[in-house]
Design an enzyme around this catalytic site. Structure first.
Site, PDB file in Angstrom:
ATOM      1  N   GLY A 293      -7.447   0.938  -5.204  1.00 41.33           N
ATOM      2  CA  GLY A 293      -6.087   0.712  -4.724  1.00 41.33           C
ATOM      3  C   GLY A 293      -5.338  -0.204  -5.667  1.00 41.33           C
ATOM      4  O   GLY A 293      -5.531  -0.168  -6.880  1.00 41.33           O
ATOM      5  N   GLU A 294      -4.446  -1.012  -5.115  1.00 39.87           N
ATOM      6  CA  GLU A 294      -3.615  -1.980  -5.843  1.00 39.87           C
ATOM      7  C   GLU A 294      -2.514  -1.325  -6.669  1.00 39.87           C
ATOM      8  O   GLU A 294      -1.572  -1.981  -7.076  1.00 39.87           O
ATOM      9  CB  GLU A 294      -4.454  -2.871  -6.779  1.00 39.87           C
ATOM     10  CG  GLU A 294      -5.547  -3.667  -6.103  1.00 39.87           C
ATOM     11  CD  GLU A 294      -6.332  -4.530  -7.090  1.00 39.87           C
ATOM     12  OE1 GLU A 294      -5.954  -4.580  -8.279  1.00 39.87           O
ATOM     13  OE2 GLU A 294      -7.327  -5.151  -6.662  1.00 39.87           O
ATOM     14  N   GLY A 295      -2.642  -0.028  -6.958  1.00 45.47           N
ATOM     15  CA  GLY A 295      -1.768   0.651  -7.906  1.00 45.47           C
ATOM     16  C   GLY A 295      -2.467   0.929  -9.221  1.00 45.47           C
ATOM     17  O   GLY A 295      -1.832   1.372 -10.185  1.00 45.47           O
TER      18      GLY A 295
END
EC number: 2.4.2.21
Length: 352
Positions: free
Chosen positions: A317-319
């Site tokens: 995740g996180e980008g």
């Protein structure tokens, strides 16, 4: 709903004329037509989004939104909720994976607290738009009110609108929130009609016993709240998360501003599914960055008709996937701008 409705009214289809011109330019470059495969398709889609056969990709941002989830009270998670705010602080000060990958591709990081449970000190590098200290436990009732769900979407729109004013060609979505694979699985199951067994993954490393508890908890939440699969805001309010709503708003707001969206993994995918259910036209503005190892991610991408650019066995995740995929998108666009044509290079063309 005023901002959401105004945003939806601004979303319209791709510029077909720009796409034809972009493809025509690809076809005169010194290569067999179509030989760059998906790179050609990427730049043609970008042209349609921006209305320019020579689109821009220089100004990039990754918007990472954070929220906590009441379902962690069901005790099948490996990490405490305090990790959400601790990771936010790492995002804000450059130490996380998303910061490293964003720097590599030249994207600015935008860090937003939308539904964080743990109190945090003011930080100039964190945009605090907290709507509530996390969602309610959806096993016992709706995750949030309908009004809060709309607010989350509209905050996402406001955030991306502000970034557009700074200059924005590509925006990536990112998330942070302990427990957020559970609402994502719920959203995926409800909207796609697939079973929880099909869409629920191990998140941050759930054991077999934790997986049983996780699926049972999500099933209880869906049964109790009975969300309407055709009403994305109802789904979001009953089994969603604040960061998921915020990212749906980022996607809708970007589309309204003719900005391409690079959608990260499973949680961002759930947000994309919410946005797509509200306005199917947003599909035209999305690039699926990668296919996560979370099984529901492949299913929701198939539901929206999106092909992932990368398959890297990622699930952070996180980008992070969005940042990686921006390299590919930028490479595709550099071909459009920098590669010589047959005429430029003095190369003979294919004989008819």
């Amino acid at each position: 709903m005023e901002l959401l409705n105004a945003t939806l009214a601004k979303i319209y289809g791709l510029d077909k004329e720009a796409m034809v011109k972009a493809q025509a330019h690809q076809d005169i470059l010194i290569k067999p037509q179509g030989s760059l495969g998906k790179l050609e398709a990427i730049v043609v889609q970008l042209a349609g989004i921006q209305g320019d056969a020579k689109p821009k990709t220089a100004k990039k941002a990754i918007i990472t939104m954070a929220g906590d989830h009441g379902i962690i009270d069901e005790k099948f998670h490996n990490w405490p909720k305090e990790v959400t705010v601790q990771m936010l602080q790492n995002f804000a000060h450059g130490g996380a994976a998303i910061n490293v990958l964003s720097r590599q591709v030249g994207a600015r990081n935008v860090v937003v607290a939308l539904g964080v449970a743990t109190p945090m000190a003011a930080d100039p590098n964190i945009i605090n738009r907290n709507i509530a200290p996390g969602t309610n436990n959806m096993v016992h009732g709706p995750a949030m009110t309908r009004e809060q769900a709309v607010k989350a979407i509209e905050v996402g729109i406001e955030i991306v609108n502000a970034e557009v004013k700074k200059g924005l060609d590509l925006v990536g979505t990112g998330d942070m929130g302990i427990g957020n694979t559970s609402p994502s699985a719920a959203i995926c199951s409800i909207i796609t009609g697939r079973s929880l067994e099909d869409v629920t993954g191990r998140g941050t490393g759930a054991s077999d016993e934790q997986m049983k508890l996780k699926r049972n908890a999500i099933a209880k939440a869906i049964s109790l709240n009975n969300p309407d699969a055709k009403d994305a805001i109802d789904v979001l309010s009953k089994v969603g998360g604040y960061e998921i709503g915020g990212l749906a708003g980022v996607i809708l707001g970007a589309a309204a501003n003719r900005v391409a969206v690079v959608v990260d993994g499973f949680i961002s995918g759930a947000a994309a599914l919410i946005a797509y259910t509200i306005c199917p036209q947003v599909k035209d503005f999305m690039f699926a960055a990668h296919q996560s190892v979370e099984p529901g991610h492949r299913i929701l991408l198939e539901h929206m008709g999106l092909d992932a650019i990368l398959k890297m066995d990622m699930r952070l995740g996180e980008g992070t996937g969005a940042a990686l995929a921006m390299n590919i998108i930028e490479a595709a666009n550099r071909i459009q701008h920098e590669m010589a044509s047959f005429a430029d290079a003095g190369v003979s063309e294919k004989q008819s």
